[in-house]
Design a protein around this motif. Structure first.
Motif, mmCIF file in Angstrom:
data_model
loop_
_atom_site.group_PDB
_atom_site.id
_atom_site.type_symbol
_atom_site.label_atom_id
_atom_site.label_comp_id
_atom_site.label_asym_id
_atom_site.label_seq_id
_atom_site.Cartn_x
_atom_site.Cartn_y
_atom_site.Cartn_z
ATOM 1 N N ASP A 122 0.839 -1.207 0.000
ATOM 2 C CA ASP A 122 0.000 0.000 0.000
ATOM 3 C C ASP A 122 0.871 1.252 0.000
ATOM 4 O O ASP A 122 0.575 2.238 -0.710
ATOM 5 N N PHE A 123 1.946 1.219 0.784
ATOM 6 C CA PHE A 123 2.840 2.373 0.826
ATOM 7 C C PHE A 123 3.568 2.549 -0.505
ATOM 8 O O PHE A 123 3.717 3.680 -1.004
ATOM 9 N N ALA A 124 4.013 1.440 -1.101
ATOM 10 C CA ALA A 124 4.700 1.520 -2.394
ATOM 11 C C ALA A 124 3.775 2.110 -3.464
ATOM 12 O O ALA A 124 4.208 2.926 -4.294
ATOM 13 N N ASP A 125 2.511 1.697 -3.425
ATOM 14 C CA ASP A 125 1.541 2.241 -4.389
ATOM 15 C C ASP A 125 1.343 3.745 -4.169
ATOM 16 O O ASP A 125 1.306 4.525 -5.136
ATOM 17 N N ALA A 126 1.213 4.133 -2.898
ATOM 18 C CA ALA A 126 1.017 5.552 -2.585
ATOM 19 C C ALA A 126 2.257 6.362 -2.943
ATOM 20 O O ALA A 126 2.150 7.497 -3.445
ATOM 21 N N GLU A 127 3.427 5.785 -2.708
ATOM 22 C CA GLU A 127 4.679 6.462 -3.042
ATOM 23 C C GLU A 127 4.795 6.654 -4.552
ATOM 24 O O GLU A 127 5.171 7.742 -5.034
ATOM 25 N N GLN A 128 4.460 5.612 -5.302
ATOM 26 C CA GLN A 128 4.507 5.711 -6.763
ATOM 27 C C GLN A 128 3.508 6.749 -7.276
ATOM 28 O O GLN A 128 3.823 7.537 -8.183
ATOM 29 N N LYS A 188 0.882 8.102 7.070
ATOM 30 C CA LYS A 188 -0.067 6.987 7.168
ATOM 31 C C LYS A 188 0.658 5.694 7.498
ATOM 32 O O LYS A 188 0.188 4.893 8.321
ATOM 33 N N LEU A 189 1.835 5.479 6.878
ATOM 34 C CA LEU A 189 2.634 4.293 7.179
ATOM 35 C C LEU A 189 3.085 4.297 8.630
ATOM 36 O O LEU A 189 2.997 3.278 9.327
ATOM 37 N N ALA A 190 3.553 5.430 9.121
ATOM 38 C CA ALA A 190 4.024 5.525 10.507
ATOM 39 C C ALA A 190 2.897 5.230 11.488
ATOM 40 O O ALA A 190 3.096 4.525 12.494
ATOM 41 N N ALA A 191 1.698 5.760 11.223
ATOM 42 C CA ALA A 191 0.557 5.513 12.116
ATOM 43 C C ALA A 191 0.170 4.043 12.103
ATOM 44 O O ALA A 191 -0.135 3.448 13.155
#
Length: 256
Positions: free
Chosen positions: A32-38, A67-70
């Motif tokens: 999910d983070f990789a998708d958001a980062e991209q 969001k990742l940290a939370a």
């Protein structure tokens, strides 16, 4: 075990939670983070100039990292609670039973058991062979005495190394203790055996989980590239493999 304390079923459920976090929820979170980062890095808007576009991309990336940290905060808290549950179950299940006199008798039996076990070791039996043939009293005695004994044997001989290439100064008792605990779990059975098995499983899951959380924290802080991600995955796998080490029958007996 206390009437209203955690049970072996609680430990099993807690272990399932940890495995689900490690094997399913973290990979999903990472994806999910990789998708958001991209999405942030490739975002475009014809209504924005270059400066506005860069600002919007940075804002989206900062939001993804927050969001990742939370999510990591929640997962780490859940993992800690699960691990604490397993340890509480094990602590209660393995607490000495009986009154003071019964515990003293148990200590005396274990002292004699250790003397017999040491004689076998000095006669050439390998530690794994002694553990495999041990009864419960002997296993308890081995857990208390064997790591120190083996470390002393290695340290006494300059240049001597054990089966893992360790010298006395480097001696790691973890494989010895894990081998004993595996045998103990089989011998004692019941709640104590179930609790010991849960702790053994925890020991192989937790190190990799800790490494993975550390890597994800670095990602949330924007300090990780693709090479670092790969390195973190390898480090987590290595941590799990190290935690799962046990003695085998071919491990040498201590030097006299």
């Amino acid at each position: 075990m206390h009437l209203f304390g955690p049970t072996s079923t609680d430990a099993y459920n807690a272990l399932h939670t940890l495995r689900t976090i490690r094997q399913e929820r973290i990979p999903r979170l990472r994806q999910d983070f990789a998708d958001a980062e991209q999405a942030a890095r490739t975002f475009t808007d014809p209504h924005l100039n270059d400066e506005g576009l860069q600002a919007r991309r940075k804002e989206m990336l900062d939001q993804a990292r927050a969001k990742l940290a939370a999510a990591l905060d929640r997962l780490e808290a859940e993992a800690k609670q699960a691990a604490d549950t397993i340890r509480r179950v094990a602590q209660e299940a393995t607490a000495p039973a009986g009154n003071a006199n019964e515990q003293l008798l148990a200590e005396m039996r274990q002292s004699k058991a250790w003397e017999r076990a040491r004689s076998l070791l000095e006669a050439g039996r390998t530690p794994a062979e002694v553990i495999a043939s041990a009864d419960v009293d002997t296993l308890r005695a081995l857990r208390a005495e064997l790591p120190t004994y083996l470390a002393a044997q290695v340290k006494r001989k300059p240049g001597l190394r054990n089966a893992y290439g360790q010298t006395g100064e480097e001696f790691d008792p973890a494989p010895v203790l894990r081998t004993i605990d595996m045998a103990m779990a089989e011998k004692v059975g019941g709640q104590e055996g179930a609790a010991l098995r849960a702790v053994l499983d925890l020991a192989t899951v937790e190190p990799g989980l800790e490494v993975t959380f550390k890597g994800l924290r670095a990602e949330a802080a924007g300090m990780v590239d693709s090479m670092a991600r790969m390195s973190n995955a390898m480090e987590a796998k290595y941590a799990e493999q190290m935690a799962a080490r046990t003695l085998v029958a071919s491990d040498p007996a201590p030097a006299a």
